[in-house]
Design a protein around this motif. Structure first.
Motif, PDB file in Angstrom:
ATOM      1  N   LEU A  89       0.843  -1.099   0.053  1.00  0.00           N
ATOM      2  CA  LEU A  89       0.149   0.111  -0.127  1.00  0.00           C
ATOM      3  C   LEU A  89       1.039   1.282   0.128  1.00  0.00           C
ATOM      4  CD1 LEU A  89      -2.717   1.568   0.048  1.00  0.00           C
ATOM      5  CD2 LEU A  89      -2.613   1.233   2.646  1.00  0.00           C
ATOM      6  N   ILE A  90       1.903   1.282   1.052  1.00  0.00           N
ATOM      7  CA  ILE A  90       2.975   2.276   0.822  1.00  0.00           C
ATOM      8  C   ILE A  90       3.348   2.725  -0.465  1.00  0.00           C
ATOM      9  CG2 ILE A  90       4.850   3.368   1.858  1.00  0.00           C
ATOM     10  CD1 ILE A  90       4.005   1.700   4.417  1.00  0.00           C
TER      11      ILE A  90
ATOM     12  N   ALA B  74       7.853   8.466  10.456  1.00  0.00           N
ATOM     13  CA  ALA B  74       8.364   7.400  11.078  1.00  0.00           C
ATOM     14  C   ALA B  74       7.281   6.931  12.139  1.00  0.00           C
ATOM     15  CB  ALA B  74       9.635   8.091  11.892  1.00  0.00           C
ATOM     16  N   ASN B  75       6.444   7.534  12.647  1.00  0.00           N
ATOM     17  CA  ASN B  75       5.577   7.013  13.626  1.00  0.00           C
ATOM     18  C   ASN B  75       4.089   6.438  12.764  1.00  0.00           C
ATOM     19  OD1 ASN B  75       4.341   9.268  12.743  1.00  0.00           O
ATOM     20  ND2 ASN B  75       4.141   9.966  15.021  1.00  0.00           N
ATOM     21  N   GLU B  76       4.233   6.600  11.489  1.00  0.00           N
ATOM     22  CA  GLU B  76       3.099   5.894  10.689  1.00  0.00           C
ATOM     23  C   GLU B  76       1.671   6.731  10.839  1.00  0.00           C
ATOM     24  OE1 GLU B  76       2.905   1.834  10.188  1.00  0.00           O
ATOM     25  OE2 GLU B  76       4.621   1.654   9.315  1.00  0.00           O
TER      26      GLU B  76
ATOM     27  N   GLY C  89      -5.269   3.105  11.188  1.00  0.00           N
ATOM     28  CA  GLY C  89      -4.437   2.302  10.303  1.00  0.00           C
ATOM     29  C   GLY C  89      -5.087   2.430   8.781  1.00  0.00           C
ATOM     30  N   ILE C  90      -5.961   3.678   8.524  1.00  0.00           N
ATOM     31  CA  ILE C  90      -6.303   3.905   7.281  1.00  0.00           C
ATOM     32  C   ILE C  90      -5.917   5.179   6.622  1.00  0.00           C
ATOM     33  CG2 ILE C  90      -8.500   3.956   5.559  1.00  0.00           C
ATOM     34  CD1 ILE C  90      -9.906   2.312   7.638  1.00  0.00           C
ATOM     35  N   PRO C  91      -5.214   5.373   5.707  1.00  0.00           N
ATOM     36  CA  PRO C  91      -4.656   6.539   5.217  1.00  0.00           C
ATOM     37  C   PRO C  91      -5.866   7.465   4.655  1.00  0.00           C
ATOM     38  CG  PRO C  91      -3.406   4.816   4.045  1.00  0.00           C
ATOM     39  CD  PRO C  91      -4.600   4.126   4.950  1.00  0.00           C
ATOM     40  N   VAL C  92      -6.036   8.616   4.923  1.00  0.00           N
ATOM     41  CA  VAL C  92      -6.919   9.426   4.498  1.00  0.00           C
ATOM     42  C   VAL C  92      -6.476  10.387   3.452  1.00  0.00           C
ATOM     43  CG1 VAL C  92      -8.806  11.110   5.270  1.00  0.00           C
ATOM     44  CG2 VAL C  92      -8.190   9.515   6.815  1.00  0.00           C
ATOM     45  N   MET C  93      -6.615   9.705   2.349  1.00  0.00           N
ATOM     46  CA  MET C  93      -6.083  10.668   0.960  1.00  0.00           C
ATOM     47  C   MET C  93      -7.218  11.451   0.427  1.00  0.00           C
ATOM     48  SD  MET C  93      -3.312   9.040   1.476  1.00  0.00           S
ATOM     49  CE  MET C  93      -2.400  10.093  -0.021  1.00  0.00           C
ATOM     50  N   LEU C  94      -7.507  12.596   1.071  1.00  0.00           N
ATOM     51  CA  LEU C  94      -8.701  13.428   0.698  1.00  0.00           C
ATOM     52  C   LEU C  94      -7.837  15.059   0.817  1.00  0.00           C
ATOM     53  CD1 LEU C  94     -11.773  12.079   2.376  1.00  0.00           C
ATOM     54  CD2 LEU C  94     -11.047  12.119  -0.236  1.00  0.00           C
TER      55      LEU C  94
END
Length: 56
Positions: free
Chosen positions: A7-8, A24-26, A43-48
């Motif tokens: 995913l990264i 570093a701390n994700e 744990g879910i990237p908020v890509m907005l």
């Protein structure tokens, strides 16, 4: 919860489509070009773009 390396590797900035750096701390992804910080919530990237915070 650790983010998947797959995913990264595929995430890009939704505004400029540029490379993102993972803190570093994700806790967030940072776009150096746009100077925006995209949070990771539960744990879910908020890509907005509307949810992104400016970096200093």
């Amino acid at each position: 919860m650790a983010l998947s390396p797959d995913l990264i590797a595929i995430l890009v900035c939704p505004q400029c489509k540029g490379k993102l750096d993972l803190e570093a701390n994700e806790a967030a992804f940072v776009c150096p070009a746009c100077r925006l910080r995209y949070p990771v919530r539960e744990g879910i990237p908020v890509m907005l773009v509307d949810e992104a915070e400016p970096t200093s």
